[in-house]
Design a protein around this motif. Structure first.
Motif, PDB file in Angstrom:
ATOM      1  N   PHE A   1     -56.641  68.129  96.919  1.00 31.75           N
ATOM      2  CA  PHE A   1     -58.006  68.663  96.808  1.00 31.75           C
ATOM      3  C   PHE A   1     -58.276  69.637  97.958  1.00 31.75           C
ATOM      4  N   SER A   2     -57.867  69.260  99.167  1.00 29.21           N
ATOM      5  CA  SER A   2     -58.090  70.122 100.336  1.00 29.21           C
ATOM      6  C   SER A   2     -57.405  71.469 100.159  1.00 29.21           C
ATOM      7  N   ALA A   3     -56.230  71.453  99.508  1.00 27.65           N
ATOM      8  CA  ALA A   3     -55.454  72.683  99.321  1.00 27.65           C
ATOM      9  C   ALA A   3     -56.183  73.694  98.429  1.00 27.65           C
ATOM     10  N   LEU A   4     -57.191  73.223  97.703  1.00 20.30           N
ATOM     11  CA  LEU A   4     -57.965  74.167  96.885  1.00 20.30           C
ATOM     12  C   LEU A   4     -58.769  75.121  97.775  1.00 20.30           C
ATOM     13  N   PHE A   5     -59.036  74.698  99.030  1.00 15.39           N
ATOM     14  CA  PHE A   5     -59.783  75.552  99.968  1.00 15.39           C
ATOM     15  C   PHE A   5     -58.863  76.536 100.698  1.00 15.39           C
ATOM     16  N   GLY A   6     -57.556  76.270 100.707  1.00 17.47           N
ATOM     17  CA  GLY A   6     -56.640  77.151 101.435  1.00 17.47           C
ATOM     18  C   GLY A   6     -55.465  76.379 102.008  1.00 17.47           C
ATOM     19  N   GLU A   7     -54.905  76.948 103.060  1.00 16.48           N
ATOM     20  CA  GLU A   7     -53.679  76.388 103.654  1.00 16.48           C
ATOM     21  C   GLU A   7     -53.991  75.124 104.462  1.00 16.48           C
ATOM     22  N   VAL A   8     -53.452  74.014 104.035  1.00 14.57           N
ATOM     23  CA  VAL A   8     -53.741  72.738 104.714  1.00 14.57           C
ATOM     24  C   VAL A   8     -52.886  72.627 105.979  1.00 14.57           C
ATOM     25  N   GLU A   9     -53.543  72.244 107.079  1.00 14.51           N
ATOM     26  CA  GLU A   9     -52.822  72.107 108.356  1.00 14.51           C
ATOM     27  C   GLU A   9     -51.915  70.879 108.318  1.00 14.51           C
ATOM     28  N   LYS A  10     -50.800  71.015 109.050  1.00 10.99           N
ATOM     29  CA  LYS A  10     -49.895  69.871 109.202  1.00 10.99           C
ATOM     30  C   LYS A  10     -49.795  69.556 110.679  1.00 10.99           C
ATOM     31  N   SER A  11     -49.818  68.282 111.020  1.00 14.57           N
ATOM     32  CA  SER A  11     -49.643  67.961 112.439  1.00 14.57           C
ATOM     33  C   SER A  11     -48.158  68.047 112.767  1.00 14.57           C
ATOM     34  N   LYS A  12     -47.880  68.764 113.850  1.00 18.38           N
ATOM     35  CA  LYS A  12     -46.479  68.968 114.215  1.00 18.38           C
ATOM     36  C   LYS A  12     -46.003  67.878 115.153  1.00 18.38           C
ATOM     37  N   TRP A  13     -46.950  67.121 115.665  1.00 17.93           N
ATOM     38  CA  TRP A  13     -46.596  66.088 116.644  1.00 17.93           C
ATOM     39  C   TRP A  13     -47.413  64.851 116.328  1.00 17.93           C
ATOM     40  N   ARG A  14     -46.759  63.719 116.292  1.00 21.06           N
ATOM     41  CA  ARG A  14     -47.478  62.476 115.981  1.00 21.06           C
ATOM     42  C   ARG A  14     -47.605  61.654 117.241  1.00 21.06           C
ATOM     43  N   ASN A  15     -48.826  61.317 117.597  1.00 15.83           N
ATOM     44  CA  ASN A  15     -49.075  60.477 118.763  1.00 15.83           C
ATOM     45  C   ASN A  15     -48.392  59.122 118.562  1.00 15.83           C
ATOM     46  N   PRO A  16     -47.483  58.720 119.455  1.00 17.02           N
ATOM     47  CA  PRO A  16     -46.768  57.451 119.267  1.00 17.02           C
ATOM     48  C   PRO A  16     -47.683  56.225 119.342  1.00 17.02           C
ATOM     49  N   HIS A  17     -48.934  56.453 119.766  1.00 18.33           N
ATOM     50  CA  HIS A  17     -49.878  55.339 119.840  1.00 18.33           C
ATOM     51  C   HIS A  17     -50.752  55.252 118.588  1.00 18.33           C
ATOM     52  N   MET A  18     -50.334  55.977 117.546  1.00 17.62           N
ATOM     53  CA  MET A  18     -51.066  55.935 116.282  1.00 17.62           C
ATOM     54  C   MET A  18     -50.132  55.508 115.159  1.00 17.62           C
ATOM     55  N   ARG A  19     -50.720  55.130 114.038  1.00 12.33           N
ATOM     56  CA  ARG A  19     -49.904  54.712 112.898  1.00 12.33           C
ATOM     57  C   ARG A  19     -49.053  55.887 112.409  1.00 12.33           C
ATOM     58  N   SER A  20     -47.907  55.572 111.844  1.00 12.63           N
ATOM     59  CA  SER A  20     -47.114  56.680 111.313  1.00 12.63           C
ATOM     60  C   SER A  20     -47.387  56.811 109.816  1.00 12.63           C
ATOM     61  N   LEU A  21     -48.426  57.544 109.493  1.00 12.06           N
ATOM     62  CA  LEU A  21     -48.768  57.791 108.092  1.00 12.06           C
ATOM     63  C   LEU A  21     -47.776  58.815 107.535  1.00 12.06           C
ATOM     64  N   PRO A  22     -47.414  58.684 106.263  1.00 16.70           N
ATOM     65  CA  PRO A  22     -46.294  59.477 105.739  1.00 16.70           C
ATOM     66  C   PRO A  22     -46.528  60.979 105.611  1.00 16.70           C
TER      67      PRO A  22
END
Ligand SMILES: [Fe+2]
Length: 317
Positions: free
Chosen positions: A64-85
């Motif tokens: 749905f978000s992609a209908l507005f344009g280019e969706v950002e991707k996180s390039k770095w995942r904080n190791p103190h957060m869950r690893s969502l796929p």
């Protein structure tokens, strides 16, 4: 007036901006016509709330978000957060890497939470700004325990400034830094205390960029804005603070209270400011919020930055 030209059931939530659209079920993708009306409402009102939008999963939120344009991707995942796929999903929950509620002793997480409680626009510290953010409630704490999201109508706030102030600030450029927000929110934290903001990555954006879809100017006075280019450092900081206090007056603020898992809030970072608020649920109850962000593609997207610098940007926080 809301609803007069739209087929959607649009209800104002504030005198000058922010609406709720009722009766939209996003458990399946919207038609083009429905999406166009949602986007038009977002451009006009800056904030759109849809209760029980009910995206079935993260992928549906991303699509749905992609209908507005280019969706950002996180390039770095904080190791103190869950690893969502999905790298497109930013974890705005109060859960740690073990899926447990974050406590105050988790410095790396609490400093971020305090940073988000300052008025900001997502991604203003980047060479390429963020346009739309979409926040989805997956799991909420019990009602009346806080955790509201506040929005400020930065276009109306600009409109209401005296003409003299408008001409003084119209062509100014603010210099933004991610660390500046974190230092301001956490003045004693050893994580940021000894970092000099001026040694960190900086992004230059107009203080008064035009919101292209509406043609209205906005006050882009986010808490990432550190100083004003070409102005004495302290003088610039004071000006940013003064304008931010102006934009954050109660008359420009709408406070969104989350009600149900499945609710979403969509806002246009190139038109409004926002901030998280704390709550008595913190440290006790789970609050699982997931955000997607869409890159700005307007003529103001890169501010005065070199577009090449955006290739390696860290993306939103
Ligand atoms: Fe934010």
């Amino acid at each position: 007036m809301p609803g007069t030209t739209s087929k959607l059931d649009i209800h104002p939530l504030h005198d000058s901006f922010a609406v709720e659209i009722k009766g939209i079920d996003l458990s399946t993708p919207p038609t083009d016509a429905v999406f166009d009306e949602i986007r038009d409402a977002l451009h006009e009102y800056g904030v759109v709330i849809i209760r029980n939008a009910n995206f079935p999963d993260d992928k549906a939120q991303i699509d749905f978000s992609a209908l507005f344009g280019e969706v950002e991707k996180s390039k770095w995942r904080n190791p103190h957060m869950r690893s969502l796929p999905h790298p497109e999903i930013f974890d705005i929950s109060n859960l740690d890497e073990k899926d447990q509620v974050v406590t105050n002793s988790n410095e790396k997480r609490t400093t971020a939470i305090r940073g988000n409680a300052l008025w900001h626009a997502d991604g203003s510290f980047n060479p390429r700004r963020t346009y739309v953010s979409l926040l989805r409630a997956v799991e909420l704490p019990p009602a009346a325990m806080g955790g509201h999201t506040e929005y400020a109508d930065a276009r109306q706030a600009y409109d209401d400034l005296p003409e003299e102030t408008k001409s003084k600030i119209k062509n100014l450029v603010a210099v933004h830094s991610f660390v500046h927000n974190r230092k301001t929110a956490n003045p004693d934290s050893p994580l940021f205390k000894d970092i000099n903001v001026l040694d960190q990555p900086l992004a230059r954006h107009k203080l008064v960029p035009v919101h292209e879809p509406s043609g209205r100017d906005m006050l882009y006075v986010t808490s990432y804005a550190h100083h004003i280019e070409g102005m004495d450092l302290e003088e610039g900081k004071n000006l940013i603070q003064e304008l931010q206090s102006h934009a954050a007056q109660m008359k420009y603020v709408f406070e969104h209270h989350w009600e149900n898992a499945g609710d979403i809030a969509i806002w246009d970072n190139t038109a409004v400011l926002h901030r998280a608020t704390s709550g008595s649920y913190e440290g006790k109850f789970r609050r699982d919020m997931r955000r997607t962000c869409v890159m700005d593609s307007s003529s103001e997207a890169y501010g005065l930055n070199n577009p090449d610098a955006a290739k390696d940007q860290a993306n939103s926080s």
